[in-house]
Scaffold this motif. Structure first.
Motif, PDB file in Angstrom:
ATOM      1  N   ARG A 152      44.971  36.505  35.408  1.00  0.00           N
ATOM      2  CA  ARG A 152      43.772  37.284  35.083  1.00  0.00           C
ATOM      3  C   ARG A 152      43.038  36.675  33.880  1.00  0.00           C
ATOM      4  NH1 ARG A 152      43.234  42.779  36.271  1.00  0.00           N
ATOM      5  NH2 ARG A 152      44.590  43.553  37.886  1.00  0.00           N
ATOM      6  N   SER A 153      43.781  36.294  32.857  1.00  0.00           N
ATOM      7  CA  SER A 153      43.172  35.719  31.659  1.00  0.00           C
ATOM      8  C   SER A 153      42.483  34.400  31.962  1.00  0.00           C
ATOM      9  CB  SER A 153      44.220  35.524  30.559  1.00  0.00           C
ATOM     10  OG  SER A 153      44.771  36.767  30.184  1.00  0.00           O
ATOM     11  N   LEU A 154      43.124  33.568  32.768  1.00  0.00           N
ATOM     12  CA  LEU A 154      42.510  32.294  33.156  1.00  0.00           C
ATOM     13  C   LEU A 154      41.224  32.516  33.950  1.00  0.00           C
ATOM     14  CD1 LEU A 154      45.520  30.009  34.115  1.00  0.00           C
ATOM     15  CD2 LEU A 154      43.895  29.678  32.244  1.00  0.00           C
ATOM     16  N   CYS A 155      41.245  33.467  34.841  1.00  0.00           N
ATOM     17  CA  CYS A 155      40.044  33.782  35.634  1.00  0.00           C
ATOM     18  C   CYS A 155      38.898  34.236  34.739  1.00  0.00           C
ATOM     19  CB  CYS A 155      40.353  34.848  36.684  1.00  0.00           C
ATOM     20  SG  CYS A 155      41.375  34.256  38.035  1.00  0.00           S
ATOM     21  N   VAL A 156      39.196  35.111  33.782  1.00  0.00           N
ATOM     22  CA  VAL A 156      38.164  35.598  32.872  1.00  0.00           C
ATOM     23  C   VAL A 156      37.647  34.454  32.004  1.00  0.00           C
ATOM     24  CG1 VAL A 156      37.721  37.087  30.872  1.00  0.00           C
ATOM     25  CG2 VAL A 156      38.930  37.988  32.863  1.00  0.00           C
ATOM     26  N   TYR A 157      38.548  33.596  31.518  1.00  0.00           N
ATOM     27  CA  TYR A 157      38.133  32.460  30.692  1.00  0.00           C
ATOM     28  C   TYR A 157      37.187  31.545  31.476  1.00  0.00           C
ATOM     29  CZ  TYR A 157      38.244  28.314  27.799  1.00  0.00           C
ATOM     30  OH  TYR A 157      37.867  27.231  27.033  1.00  0.00           O
ATOM     31  N   VAL A 169      35.810  42.666  29.477  1.00  0.00           N
ATOM     32  CA  VAL A 169      36.773  41.792  30.149  1.00  0.00           C
ATOM     33  C   VAL A 169      38.210  42.017  29.691  1.00  0.00           C
ATOM     34  CG1 VAL A 169      35.053  40.008  30.586  1.00  0.00           C
ATOM     35  CG2 VAL A 169      36.473  39.854  28.540  1.00  0.00           C
ATOM     36  N   GLN A 170      38.403  42.827  28.666  1.00  0.00           N
ATOM     37  CA  GLN A 170      39.763  43.071  28.169  1.00  0.00           C
ATOM     38  C   GLN A 170      40.672  43.607  29.276  1.00  0.00           C
ATOM     39  OE1 GLN A 170      40.041  46.068  25.181  1.00  0.00           O
ATOM     40  NE2 GLN A 170      42.249  45.881  24.986  1.00  0.00           N
ATOM     41  N   ASN A 171      40.240  44.655  29.946  1.00  0.00           N
ATOM     42  CA  ASN A 171      41.074  45.233  30.999  1.00  0.00           C
ATOM     43  C   ASN A 171      41.231  44.287  32.182  1.00  0.00           C
ATOM     44  OD1 ASN A 171      41.493  47.526  29.518  1.00  0.00           O
ATOM     45  ND2 ASN A 171      39.858  48.681  30.498  1.00  0.00           N
ATOM     46  N   ALA A 172      40.220  43.474  32.423  1.00  0.00           N
ATOM     47  CA  ALA A 172      40.327  42.510  33.512  1.00  0.00           C
ATOM     48  C   ALA A 172      41.425  41.486  33.225  1.00  0.00           C
ATOM     49  CB  ALA A 172      38.992  41.795  33.715  1.00  0.00           C
ATOM     50  N   GLY A 195      48.936  41.741  25.526  1.00  0.00           N
ATOM     51  CA  GLY A 195      47.826  41.275  24.703  1.00  0.00           C
ATOM     52  C   GLY A 195      48.079  39.898  24.117  1.00  0.00           C
ATOM     53  N   LEU A 196      49.325  39.685  23.639  1.00  0.00           N
ATOM     54  CA  LEU A 196      49.666  38.379  23.067  1.00  0.00           C
ATOM     55  C   LEU A 196      49.658  37.281  24.132  1.00  0.00           C
ATOM     56  CD1 LEU A 196      52.481  39.364  20.543  1.00  0.00           C
ATOM     57  CD2 LEU A 196      50.081  38.819  20.059  1.00  0.00           C
ATOM     58  N   ILE A 197      50.142  37.601  25.312  1.00  0.00           N
ATOM     59  CA  ILE A 197      50.133  36.615  26.406  1.00  0.00           C
ATOM     60  C   ILE A 197      48.695  36.267  26.778  1.00  0.00           C
ATOM     61  CG2 ILE A 197      50.664  36.266  28.853  1.00  0.00           C
ATOM     62  CD1 ILE A 197      53.272  37.871  28.313  1.00  0.00           C
ATOM     63  N   ALA A 198      47.830  37.277  26.884  1.00  0.00           N
ATOM     64  CA  ALA A 198      46.425  37.021  27.212  1.00  0.00           C
ATOM     65  C   ALA A 198      45.781  36.139  26.145  1.00  0.00           C
ATOM     66  CB  ALA A 198      45.664  38.339  27.345  1.00  0.00           C
ATOM     67  N   ALA A 199      46.036  36.437  24.866  1.00  0.00           N
ATOM     68  CA  ALA A 199      45.471  35.630  23.782  1.00  0.00           C
ATOM     69  C   ALA A 199      46.003  34.203  23.832  1.00  0.00           C
ATOM     70  CB  ALA A 199      45.792  36.273  22.432  1.00  0.00           C
ATOM     71  N   LEU A 200      47.301  34.056  24.076  1.00  0.00           N
ATOM     72  CA  LEU A 200      47.898  32.719  24.167  1.00  0.00           C
ATOM     73  C   LEU A 200      47.279  31.918  25.312  1.00  0.00           C
ATOM     74  CD1 LEU A 200      50.012  30.644  23.272  1.00  0.00           C
ATOM     75  CD2 LEU A 200      51.615  31.734  24.867  1.00  0.00           C
ATOM     76  N   VAL A 235      45.328  28.344  24.944  1.00  0.00           N
ATOM     77  CA  VAL A 235      45.769  27.166  25.695  1.00  0.00           C
ATOM     78  C   VAL A 235      44.653  26.675  26.612  1.00  0.00           C
ATOM     79  CG1 VAL A 235      47.402  26.353  27.457  1.00  0.00           C
ATOM     80  CG2 VAL A 235      48.223  27.709  25.520  1.00  0.00           C
ATOM     81  N   ALA A 236      43.987  27.587  27.300  1.00  0.00           N
ATOM     82  CA  ALA A 236      42.892  27.188  28.188  1.00  0.00           C
ATOM     83  C   ALA A 236      41.781  26.510  27.393  1.00  0.00           C
ATOM     84  CB  ALA A 236      42.344  28.404  28.941  1.00  0.00           C
ATOM     85  N   ASN A 237      41.447  27.050  26.242  1.00  0.00           N
ATOM     86  CA  ASN A 237      40.405  26.449  25.406  1.00  0.00           C
ATOM     87  C   ASN A 237      40.837  25.071  24.905  1.00  0.00           C
ATOM     88  OD1 ASN A 237      37.754  26.884  24.185  1.00  0.00           O
ATOM     89  ND2 ASN A 237      38.885  26.679  22.265  1.00  0.00           N
ATOM     90  N   PHE A 238      42.091  24.931  24.527  1.00  0.00           N
ATOM     91  CA  PHE A 238      42.629  23.646  24.080  1.00  0.00           C
ATOM     92  C   PHE A 238      42.514  22.616  25.201  1.00  0.00           C
ATOM     93  CE2 PHE A 238      46.204  20.676  23.783  1.00  0.00           C
ATOM     94  CZ  PHE A 238      45.999  20.146  22.516  1.00  0.00           C
ATOM     95  N   ILE A 239      42.884  22.998  26.410  1.00  0.00           N
ATOM     96  CA  ILE A 239      42.825  22.076  27.552  1.00  0.00           C
ATOM     97  C   ILE A 239      41.377  21.690  27.869  1.00  0.00           C
ATOM     98  CG2 ILE A 239      43.227  21.893  30.051  1.00  0.00           C
ATOM     99  CD1 ILE A 239      45.811  23.596  29.558  1.00  0.00           C
TER     100      ILE A 239
END
Length: 170
Positions: free
Chosen positions: A10-15, A48-51, A62-67, A71-75
């Motif tokens: 979900r976090s990757l999709c939102v990013y 997008v938080q709930n998404a 929350g910590l996993i989503a932030a991580l 990571v996605a931004n770093f890549i």
């Protein structure tokens, strides 16, 4: 599906959605946010938080989503650094707005900057009018660089990041 994997996907999709949305809807003035832009960013982050975390409102979720976002931004940054094509896909080229004291109205219209906004940027750089600008460029980060025609009071904008492959100006 595994709850942790669910948060990751979900976090990757939102990013990815947000990166594409910013690219499509423009980021020309992200470095110069006004009150409406700040409100928009706050509302988008809330929307997008709930998404990202779904039903998992735990600290772990929350910590996993932030991580995942870090990571996605770093890549993405690494891919932009290593691939000129990928960088060009995500970022527009710099655009010349003023050359030798003459504003390029076609370029201003393309990047949706009004003459008033350009004049404000010129004044912020200590130049008292567009006619005194040797070169003004909308940089890829949304900043407007201004170089005055008067070499003694030359105003410049230095990029925070030195790139090994410099893009050509249009």
């Amino acid at each position: 599906m595994n709850p942790i994997l669910d948060v990751v996907v979900r976090s990757l999709c939102v990013y990815l959605f947000m990166v594409i949305a910013i690219r499509l809807f423009g980021k020309n003035q992200l470095s110069q946010l006004n009150a409406g832009d700040v409100v928009l960013l706050l509302l988008i982050s809330n929307a997008v938080q709930n998404a990202m975390v779904g039903q998992d409102t735990s600290l772990q979720g929350g910590l996993i989503a932030a991580l995942v976002l870090f990571v996605a931004n770093f890549i993405v940054k690494r891919l932009m650094f290593s691939s000129q094509k990928f960088e060009s896909f995500l970022e527009d080229d710099p655009v010349i707005l003023v050359k030798d004291g003459i504003a390029d109205q076609h370029a201003l219209n393309k990047v949706k900057i009004s003459m008033g906004e350009l004049e404000e940027a010129v004044r912020e750089h200590g130049v008292d009018g567009i006619e005194h600008v040797k070169l003004s460029i909308l940089e890829v980060d949304g900043n407007i660089s201004v170089i005055s025609q008067d070499e003694k009071s030359k105003q410049t904008h230095y990029s925070r990041i030195k790139r090994k492959n410099k893009k050509k100006y249009r």
